[in-house]
Design an enzyme around this catalytic site. Structure first.
Site, PDB file in Angstrom:
ATOM      1  N   SER A   1      48.708  36.237  53.776  1.00  0.00           N
ATOM      2  CA  SER A   1      48.798  37.387  52.148  1.00  0.00           C
ATOM      3  C   SER A   1      48.361  36.232  50.791  1.00  0.00           C
ATOM      4  O   SER A   1      49.278  35.432  51.178  1.00  0.00           O
ATOM      5  CB  SER A   1      49.858  38.004  52.533  1.00  0.00           C
ATOM      6  OG  SER A   1      49.769  38.655  50.936  1.00  0.00           O
TER       7      SER A   1
ATOM      8  N   CYS B   1      44.642  41.556  45.729  1.00  0.00           N
ATOM      9  CA  CYS B   1      44.680  40.892  47.393  1.00  0.00           C
ATOM     10  C   CYS B   1      43.892  39.975  47.496  1.00  0.00           C
ATOM     11  O   CYS B   1      43.102  39.609  46.730  1.00  0.00           O
ATOM     12  CB  CYS B   1      44.321  42.225  47.864  1.00  0.00           C
ATOM     13  SG  CYS B   1      43.732  41.857  49.728  1.00  0.00           S
TER      14      CYS B   1
END
Length: 343
Positions: A91, A253
């Site tokens: 991530s 993101c």
């Protein structure tokens, strides 16, 4: 209060997305590689993940990163992303949180004005350049694993929106990237609930209609997230990644922004070293750049660089009590929605 066994956790966020970091007290996770350790959490023993990610110690709108010694000699540290649904390999926002935690606590020596940190992840080696000044990690630029397109304009049949098109791309995990206007919504705070519900519905439909497989990592074989996007006239993109059990990413993101670079490259809309801003539903910003090209399993791929900042805002200790009736955590449908039945 006596703490016979506890977890030491730094509280960190990247552009509003909580990415706490376990810095002490975690049990040994079996496995010769970080990928094997992640698979152990997902397939054998998920008690740690449940303890730190479920109520009453956590909530669905957050991530907890498990900091580990690296399994490869060329890395400084390792981490696994623990979320409400499962452990994930990579991530971007959480990588930024982890690096900030490593440097500002001295676990990796800070060198000003730039510190290079190499992280062992289940998706591969991540090289990070951190801008540092006066003991603070000001920003993190991470060279992500290669990002590539699996399929452009995949047709997804839906009962609610008819046939919509999704670009399927890998940026550390697999994404389905969908233009937000195809579901009649906007990426604004007032639409967050509707976007989350749409993302969960589409993720279920995609699982039945679209097959993915990383050509080099056998266990990476599912679409992890649906990311809605809204391209802007200045070349930037507003993003909204939806996560189980039904929420939206507060950050722009990083892995999704990496996947978006691969999509733009595949469409001939991206130049190398051209920086693109990715903005979140609450206005947070990452900068995304393709610094090179490569191939993955014969597929054209880009080398993404994602830049953003994180902030340490606190520290906590979680006491591990053998007689705690909710040691395994719990989930309720008020926050989990219909997915609570799948636990």
């Amino acid at each position: 209060m006596m703490f016979d066994q506890s977890l030491d956790i730094l509280m960190v966020h990247a552009q509003g997305e909580i990415g706490n970091v376990i810095i002490g007290g975690a049990p040994e996770i079996p496995g010769a590689t970080i990928l094997e350790k992640m698979n152990h959490i997902n397939e054998v023993d998920d008690s740690l993940r449940r303890f730190v990610c479920f109520e009453p110690r956590a909530n669905v709108a957050m991530t907890v990163n498990l900091l580990l010694p690296p399994c490869r000699p060329d890395a400084d540290a390792a981490f696994i992303v623990l979320q409400a649904d499962r452990a994930h390999p990579m991530s971007g926002s959480n990588c930024i949180c982890v690096v900030t935690a490593l440097l500002e606590t001295g676990r990796v020596k800070m060198v000003e004005p730039e510190t290079i940190v190499r992280l062992d992840t289940a998706a591969g080696l991540i090289t990070v350049r951190a801008e540092c000044r006066d003991g603070r990690c000001l920003s993190v630029s991470l060279d992500n694993v290669p990002a590539f397109v699996a399929e452009l304009d995949a047709a997804v049949e839906t009962p609610k929106w008819g046939t919509i098109r999704a670009d399927i791309a890998f940026g550390g995990v697999f994404y389905a990237q969908i233009d937000v206007d195809s579901i009649g919504l906007k990426i604004i705070p007032d639409h967050a609930r509707a976007l989350a519900e749409a993302g969960m519905e589409l993720k279920t439909l995609l699982a039945d209609q679209v097959t993915v497989q990383h050509p080099e990592i056998a266990s990476l074989n599912e679409i992890a997230y649906v990311m809605f996007r809204d391209y802007q006239p200045d070349g930037s993109v507003i993003t909204c990644t939806t996560l189980a059990p039904g929420r939206v990413d507060r950050s722009p993101c990083g892995t999704g922004s990496s996947a978006n670079l691969a999509v733009l490259q595949a469409r001939g809309q991206l130049k190398l070293q051209e920086r693109r801003a990715s903005r979140s539903i609450i206005g947070g910003t990452f900068l995304a750049e393709a610094v090179g090209e490569t191939t993955v399993g014969g597929r054209p791929a880009v080398l993404p660089r994602i830049t953003g900042s994180a902030w340490i805002y606190g520290r906590q200790q979680l006491r591990i009590s053998p007689d705690d009736p909710f040691r395994a955590g719990f989930a309720l449908s008020d926050t989990w929605g219909p997915l609570v039945g799948e636990l």
